[in-house]
Design an enzyme around this catalytic site. Structure first.
Site, PDB file in Angstrom:
ATOM      1  N   ARG A   1      40.403  48.176  40.127  1.00  0.00           N
ATOM      2  CA  ARG A   1      41.587  48.856  39.848  1.00  0.00           C
ATOM      3  C   ARG A   1      42.769  48.145  40.462  1.00  0.00           C
ATOM      4  NH1 ARG A   1      41.285  54.792  38.936  1.00  0.00           N
ATOM      5  NH2 ARG A   1      42.899  55.061  40.275  1.00  0.00           N
ATOM      6  N   ASP A   2      42.488  46.943  41.145  1.00  0.00           N
ATOM      7  CA  ASP A   2      43.647  46.326  41.673  1.00  0.00           C
ATOM      8  C   ASP A   2      43.582  44.689  41.803  1.00  0.00           C
ATOM      9  OD1 ASP A   2      46.252  46.038  42.785  1.00  0.00           O
ATOM     10  OD2 ASP A   2      45.860  46.043  44.978  1.00  0.00           O
ATOM     11  N   LEU A   3      42.994  44.012  40.553  1.00  0.00           N
ATOM     12  CA  LEU A   3      42.793  42.787  40.137  1.00  0.00           C
ATOM     13  C   LEU A   3      44.276  42.189  39.827  1.00  0.00           C
ATOM     14  CD1 LEU A   3      40.014  43.183  37.455  1.00  0.00           C
ATOM     15  CD2 LEU A   3      39.740  42.159  39.814  1.00  0.00           C
TER      16      LEU A   3
ATOM     17  N   LYS B   1      49.742  50.486  51.205  1.00  0.00           N
ATOM     18  CA  LYS B   1      48.646  49.800  51.135  1.00  0.00           C
ATOM     19  C   LYS B   1      48.146  49.201  52.390  1.00  0.00           C
ATOM     20  CE  LYS B   1      46.313  48.725  47.809  1.00  0.00           C
ATOM     21  NZ  LYS B   1      45.791  47.766  46.905  1.00  0.00           N
TER      22      LYS B   1
END
Length: 373
Positions: free
Chosen positions: A97-99, A360
């Site tokens: 989900r965060d490539l 994040k």
């Protein structure tokens, strides 16, 4: 990572557990050891990982306008697909989900390795209720990157299944970035992404199969995108024969006893991720579905093999003075098991972690001195 509440601690524990489940894979950053320290009002999650000096972003930026040859593009991208294959092979599949280019690091062995497993999810579903949508939209804002965010994550009212196929879209954005040194989408315009409004530059020149793969991975509907197995084989068959492999590297627990990372892959067999039907041909450019035939036939019908890759491209063009290295590191919830044994080599290089940018957590990599003063 500083954990000020239960949510952030759960996210840290999830990161640890995902990395432990993928430990030993050649294209996943290795977690050597971890600990949770109770500091009173807060807790600190400490992760000791293998030291990777360069990120893909720093390598791209250091090259200026020196674009990669196609075999170099494919070599980098196959490493990324290898890592995603291992995640999608899990049951249920783990979506990263965060490539993005910031989360691919160059290891000391010359392999590209995926990091940042805090955004991962196995919660693949369509969101129907407004309250569920609100929670998911908040998670998407916190833990994904706009320029790589799939259309179904931008607009939950489309009611597309949000699954591991979001990684295929992100891989399409990543391949575009590796080829052209810029993003396919700027990430600021929701409509630009929902409408698939991007243009493949005329220069540098890459082959039709490479451009078709970008187009197929950037299909608005997740059902029209190839799965990771199809993407891997399409990339692999475009490489020179001496750089091809017979099968992608699976999760460590799927590897037969005695098969070591870097060993030859002949006679290797392990489960594949679920295979969806080949996507329809792309509009323009002759379509991207043609290369899928090799996946269904030749790759499993012929005796293919891999070789020790002594001719693997070296990515050492980055200036040596670049010492600031960061990549994002978000999280979700898992349970913590016992600490793994710390690395015994006192000279091993490590990196430490701290929080937070844009909601994040961030990893700051630092080479520890061999003699601590």
């Amino acid at each position: 990572m500083i954990c000020n509440d239960e949510e952030s601690l759960d996210l840290a524990l999830k990161e640890v557990n995902v990395m432990k489940s993928l430990k030993g894979h050649p294209n996943i950053v290795t977690l050597y050891s971890h600990a949770i320290l109770d500091m009173g009002r807060t807790k600190e999650a400490l992760l000791v990982m293998e030291f990777c000096e360069k990120s893909l972003v720093s390598v791209l930026e250091s090259r200026g306008s020196g674009y990669f040859e196609e075999k170099h593009v494919l070599s980098i991208f196959r490493d990324a697909c290898n890592a995603v294959f291992a995640m999608h092979s899990q049951s249920p599949p783990i979506a990263h989900r965060d490539l993005k280019a910031e989360n691919l690091l160059l290891g000391p062995d010359g392999l590209w390795k995926l990091c940042d497993f805090g955004s991962t999810s196995t919660n693949h579903k369509r969101f129907e209720k407004p309250e569920e949508m609100g929670i998911e939209e908040d998670n998407i804002r916190k833990y994904t990157t706009p320029a790589y965010r799939a259309p179904e994550m931008w607009d939950l009212l489309r009611r597309d299944l949000i699954s591991e196929k979001v990684d295929i879209w992100a891989l399409g954005c990543l391949l575009f970035r590796i080829c052209y040194f810029k993003n396919a989408f700027d990430g600021e315009s929701k409509l630009q992404i929902l409408n698939g409004n991007y243009r493949i530059p005329d220069l540098p020149k890459y082959s039709t199969p490479v451009k078709d793969l970008i187009r197929d991975m950037l299909q608005a509907s997740p059902d029209d995108r190839p799965d990771i197995t199809q993407a891997w084989f399409r990339v692999n068959e475009q490489l020179p024969v001496n750089l091809q492999k017979s099968l992608p590297d699976g999760p460590p627990e799927m590897q037969p006893t005695g098969v070591h990372e870097g060993s030859k892959l002949a006679n290797r067999s392990h489960p594949m991720p679920r295979r969806s039907p080949p996507p329809p041909p792309s509009s323009g450019g002759g379509g991207g579905g043609g290369q899928l035939g090799a996946f269904w036939s030749s790759q499993h019908a012929k005796d293919s093999f891999s070789v020790e890759d002594n001719s693997r491209p070296k990515f050492d063009e980055e200036p040596s003075h670049n010492t600031s290295r960061q990549d994002t590191c978000g999280m979700e919830n898992h349970t913590l098991s016992k600490n793994s044994s710390p690395a015994k080599d006192e000279n091993a290089q490590t990196y430490a972690t701290r929080r937070s940018v844009h909601g994040k957590s961030q990893i700051s990599r630092m080479a520890l001195p061999r003699t601590l003063k």
